[in-house]
Design an enzyme around this catalytic site. Structure first.
Site, short mmCIF file in Angstrom:
data_model
loop_
_atom_site.label_atom_id
_atom_site.label_comp_id
_atom_site.label_asym_id
_atom_site.label_seq_id
_atom_site.Cartn_x
_atom_site.Cartn_y
_atom_site.Cartn_z
N ASN A 14 -55.31 23.02 32.93
CA ASN A 14 -55.93 21.99 33.74
C ASN A 14 -55.07 21.81 35.00
O ASN A 14 -53.99 21.23 34.94
CB ASN A 14 -56.03 20.67 32.96
CG ASN A 14 -56.56 19.52 33.80
OD1 ASN A 14 -57.11 19.74 34.88
ND2 ASN A 14 -56.39 18.31 33.32
N TRP A 15 -55.55 22.32 36.11
CA TRP A 15 -54.77 22.29 37.35
C TRP A 15 -54.73 20.90 37.98
O TRP A 15 -53.94 20.66 38.89
CB TRP A 15 -55.34 23.27 38.36
CG TRP A 15 -55.18 24.71 37.99
CD1 TRP A 15 -54.66 25.23 36.83
CD2 TRP A 15 -55.57 25.84 38.78
NE1 TRP A 15 -54.68 26.60 36.85
CE2 TRP A 15 -55.24 27.00 38.04
CE3 TRP A 15 -56.15 25.98 40.03
CZ2 TRP A 15 -55.48 28.29 38.52
CZ3 TRP A 15 -56.40 27.27 40.51
CH2 TRP A 15 -56.06 28.40 39.76
N LYS A 16 -55.59 20.00 37.51
CA LYS A 16 -55.70 18.66 38.08
C LYS A 16 -55.88 18.77 39.61
O LYS A 16 -56.50 19.73 40.08
CB LYS A 16 -54.50 17.82 37.68
CG LYS A 16 -54.33 17.76 36.15
CD LYS A 16 -53.36 16.72 35.69
CE LYS A 16 -53.27 16.73 34.18
NZ LYS A 16 -52.39 15.66 33.66
N HIS A 103 -61.29 13.22 30.19
CA HIS A 103 -59.83 13.28 30.31
C HIS A 103 -59.31 11.86 30.51
O HIS A 103 -59.94 11.03 31.14
CB HIS A 103 -59.43 14.17 31.50
CG HIS A 103 -57.98 14.47 31.54
ND1 HIS A 103 -57.05 13.58 32.02
CD2 HIS A 103 -57.28 15.57 31.16
CE1 HIS A 103 -55.84 14.11 31.93
NE2 HIS A 103 -55.96 15.32 31.41
N GLU A 105 -57.22 10.57 32.37
CA GLU A 105 -57.12 10.11 33.76
C GLU A 105 -58.48 9.66 34.28
O GLU A 105 -58.57 8.73 35.09
CB GLU A 105 -56.52 11.22 34.62
CG GLU A 105 -55.05 11.47 34.30
CD GLU A 105 -54.56 12.86 34.65
OE1 GLU A 105 -53.38 13.13 34.36
OE2 GLU A 105 -55.33 13.67 35.20
N GLU A 174 -55.10 14.38 23.45
CA GLU A 174 -54.06 14.22 24.45
C GLU A 174 -53.53 12.79 24.41
O GLU A 174 -54.13 11.89 24.98
CB GLU A 174 -54.61 14.54 25.85
CG GLU A 174 -56.02 14.01 26.11
CD GLU A 174 -56.37 13.93 27.57
OE1 GLU A 174 -55.88 14.77 28.33
OE2 GLU A 174 -57.11 12.99 27.95
N GLY A 180 -47.74 14.30 31.34
CA GLY A 180 -46.96 14.28 32.56
C GLY A 180 -45.68 13.47 32.48
O GLY A 180 -45.04 13.22 33.50
N SER A 216 -47.80 17.43 27.87
CA SER A 216 -46.50 18.03 28.19
C SER A 216 -46.22 19.27 27.34
O SER A 216 -45.12 19.44 26.81
CB SER A 216 -45.38 17.00 28.05
OG SER A 216 -45.52 15.95 28.98
N GLY A 237 -51.20 21.06 31.30
CA GLY A 237 -51.20 20.47 32.62
C GLY A 237 -50.26 21.19 33.56
O GLY A 237 -50.52 22.30 34.01
N GLY A 238 -49.14 20.56 33.87
CA GLY A 238 -48.22 21.10 34.88
C GLY A 238 -47.77 22.52 34.63
O GLY A 238 -47.64 23.31 35.58
#
Length: 252
Positions: A14-16, A103, A105, A174, A180, A216, A237-238
């Protein structure tokens, strides 16, 4: 019959709201070449979910490769006066295989309800796109021992869509407190919730649906998470923004 031993691993990046044409080109080249030139078969489904503006670039860069792609959200509407929204029909134009819905967010920052998430999942399915339905608790929920109740409430409208629909989905757990933050649920903590999710899926005859962990995830902790019987992969994610790290997670 599919079991924990035979469900194929699925790892989605997920590049967000990250990326640029130049950065994406490097990242996609690294992911594609890493998969195609692997010394051993990659026994894992690998996918990436960029921001909407980059779906064209991603679909071209990954065409005819083992790596699939999807979007980070979808409208529950088919078309019309919904400024800023993107429909499942539009995602079909880019040959999206996946779409993230619900998600944390989106739930927290855009006020999406679990009922809306279920409608988005339904909209995706109507266009043969696999929805990845995200669920998870906040730190306050966990401290108040409400984790499973929160998960149940988030899943309920989705499960109400019925066996046929749910069996075409993926669920991603999640924990919000681990997204994050550098914090990660222990494999045992994650497994407890994954087992509960699978029990809920079983109530509608969908116990073999893939359930991913997100929060994470790194190459350093992926193997211990994937060793759990009900964890079928990861929503990353990251770490998905670094080709080598992302591939190391997929092959952990």
């Amino acid at each position: 019959m599919t079991t924990a031993k035979t469900r194929q691993r699925l790892v989605i990046g997920n590049w967000k709201m990250n990326g640029s044409l130049a950065a994406n080109e490097v990242l996609l080249k690294g992911i594609r070449e890493g998969v195609e030139n692997a010394t051993a078969p990659v026994n894992c489904t690998i996918a990436v979910c960029p921001s909407f503006p980059y779906l064209g670039q991603v679909s071209q860069a990954l065409a005819d490769s083992p790596v699939s792609w999807g979007a980070q959200d979808v409208s529950l509407q088919e078309s019309g006066a919904f400024t800023g929204e993107v429909s499942a029909t539009m995602l079909n134009d880019f040959n999206c295989t996946w779409v993230l819905v619900g998600h944390s967010e989106r739930r927290a920052l855009h006020g999406e309800t679990s009922e809306q998430v279920a409608l988005k999942a339904q909209a995706a399915l109507a266009h043969n796109i696999t929805p990845v339905v995200c669920v998870g608790e906040t730190l306050q929920d966990r401290e108040q021992e409400k984790t499973l109740a929160v998960i149940q409430a988030q899943l309920a409208p989705v499960l109400a869509l019925g066996e046929q629909a749910v069996n075409k989905m993926v669920i991603a757990y999640e924990p919000v407190w681990a997204i994050g933050t550098g914090l990660t649920a222990s494999p045992e903590q994650a497994q407890e919730v994954h087992a509960y999710i699978r029990a809920q899926l079983n109530t509608v005859g969908a116990g073999n649906v893939q359930v991913l962990y997100g929060g994470s995830v790194k190459a350093a902790n992926a193997a211990s998470l994937f060793a759990m019987s009900d964890i079928d992969g990861a929503l990353v994610g990251g770490a998905a923004l670094v080709a080598e790290e992302f591939l190391n997670i997929a092959t952990a």
